[in-house]
Design an enzyme around this catalytic site. Sequence first.
Site, PDB file in Angstrom:
ATOM      1  N   PHE A  45       0.870  -1.244   0.071  1.00 13.78           N
ATOM      2  CA  PHE A  45       0.121  -0.082  -0.094  1.00 13.78           C
ATOM      3  C   PHE A  45       0.941   1.117   0.030  1.00 13.78           C
ATOM      4  CE2 PHE A  45      -2.216   3.632   1.446  1.00 13.78           C
ATOM      5  CZ  PHE A  45      -3.519   3.570   1.102  1.00 13.78           C
TER       6      PHE A  45
ATOM      7  N   ASP B  98       9.530   2.900   1.973  1.00 14.40           N
ATOM      8  CA  ASP B  98       8.265   3.603   2.153  1.00 14.40           C
ATOM      9  C   ASP B  98       7.927   3.432   3.756  1.00 14.40           C
ATOM     10  OD1 ASP B  98       5.761   4.679   2.748  1.00 14.40           O
ATOM     11  OD2 ASP B  98       4.750   3.855   1.017  1.00 14.40           O
TER      12      ASP B  98
ATOM     13  N   LYS C 169       2.638  10.860   7.209  1.00 19.53           N
ATOM     14  CA  LYS C 169       1.587  10.837   8.592  1.00 19.53           C
ATOM     15  C   LYS C 169       2.234  11.564   9.670  1.00 19.53           C
ATOM     16  CE  LYS C 169      -0.836   6.951   6.769  1.00 19.53           C
ATOM     17  NZ  LYS C 169      -0.632   5.864   5.712  1.00 19.53           N
TER      18      LYS C 169
HETATM   19  C1  LIG Z   1      -0.851   6.052   4.311  1.00 19.02           C
HETATM   20  C2  LIG Z   1       0.418   5.495   3.465  1.00 19.02           C
HETATM   21  C3  LIG Z   1       0.591   6.313   2.275  1.00 19.02           C
HETATM   22  C4  LIG Z   1      -0.183   7.112   1.715  1.00 19.02           C
HETATM   23  O1  LIG Z   1      -0.197   8.445   2.296  1.00 19.02           O
HETATM   24  P1  LIG Z   1      -1.122   9.458   2.077  1.00 19.02           P
HETATM   25  O2  LIG Z   1      -1.030  10.616   3.158  1.00 19.02           O
HETATM   26  O3  LIG Z   1      -2.679   8.893   2.602  1.00 19.02           O
HETATM   27  O4  LIG Z   1      -1.139   9.782   0.801  1.00 19.02           O
HETATM   28  C5  LIG Z   1       1.636   5.669   1.471  1.00 19.02           C
HETATM   29  N1  LIG Z   1       2.423   4.606   1.892  1.00 19.02           N
HETATM   30  C6  LIG Z   1       2.133   4.129   3.268  1.00 19.02           C
HETATM   31  C7  LIG Z   1       3.006   2.876   3.702  1.00 19.02           C
HETATM   32  C8  LIG Z   1       1.366   4.288   3.767  1.00 19.02           C
HETATM   33  O5  LIG Z   1       0.713   3.945   5.135  1.00 19.02           O
END
Ligand SMILES: *Cc1c(COP(=O)(O)O)cnc(C)c1O
Length: 407
Positions: free
Chosen positions: A147, A232, A261
Amino acid sequence: MTSPTLDTQTIRIIAGEDAHLARNYSPLPVVIARGEGVWVTDVEGKRYLDLLSAYSALNFGHLHPAIVAAATEQLGRLTLTSRAFHNDRLGAFASALADLCKKDLVLPMNTGAEAVETGIKVARAWAYRVKGVKTDAANIVVAHGNFHGRTTTIVGFSDDESARDGFGPFAPGFRSVPFGDAAAIDAAIDENTAAVLIEPIQGEAGVILPPKGYLQAVRDICTDRGVLFIADEIQSGLGRVGETFACDRDGVVPDVYLLGKALGGGIMPLSAVVANSDILGVIKPGEHGSTFGGNPLAAAVGERVVEMLATGEFQDRSRALGEHLSERLEALVGDGVTAVRVAGLWAGIDIDPARGTGREIAERLVHRGVLVKDTHGQTIRIAPPLVIRGTEIDWAIEQLKLVLEAE
Ligand SMILES: *Cc1c(COP(=O)(O)O)cnc(C)c1O
């Protein structure tokens, strides 16, 4: 702490969402009006323990006083300039974040998806301009179950049908291999591979931890094959797993960090790509940007967040309380829970289908004053604010036990 079950439509009316809000979410039946620390209060004054933390965007809890103070002070001075001009906050934020990451350049954006998109652009530009890959031939290796956000490019390399279905055509240039299988990454890399892009722990997939040695193997493969390792850490990073980054648990340093985040302190969207100048330096003026990226308000908040992480206090809390959480959760395995996966204050809990779906358990927990989120049918995910106390964890686990016993 129990309330009568309200149906979805009634809740939408209470929230004022029945008339004009698009239905791209199906929220749990609670309408939150206030928050402080690990607790939120609904419109009727009932309190709930927030064990989701907005998917780790609230690592420091709701309205952390030090972060609110930084935001409030900046709100009285300057909020937005665009990058057409310099502002007096962005440089200090970039320096602090680069220090925390032990890298030398920071590219600020807003949302996580934008950080991922930026990472993809940086990797491709690096492949063409540094590695010498033929124009438009670059590929990026990703993992099944990933994700990385919701843009069309990103959902194009997801294998979650509900994220993809109906939104094509998708951008080419991605290869997906099983998560946790380093040999599969090695086999997928060819002379046109720019990067390997993975979550060191897969959050949305249900807090999936790779086998021991995987991240080190990915690091070694990327080094040997001349490919960038992009981690990520948008959800796994910034204290969540008992270290600053999930990669730190294995002593691994990626080439590129994607952050988001919690970087925005629970106040505003703030994301960043962090890497050394031999990589991030490939982006030249005019090639990439964002109107709001690097705005002074976000920079002031982000600098405060980085200062708080620099002490190590939150990472230590997360590690110590994570052990406590892990013991409590392990004790439930075999009794309504089929498996748990824990890293710091982050857990995926697989619910025995005989006791209900993840969604049903989450709904029953709402009525007991505990907020969690289900994922992929049978799993619930918890990611409490790192300021939670051991006694609050114990209380939440008691509520979970009670709802697992309920029919
Ligand atoms: C939440 C998340 C994203 C996307 O972040 P947004 O601020 O919602 O666009 C990307 N990668 C990971 C691992 C995430 O948990």
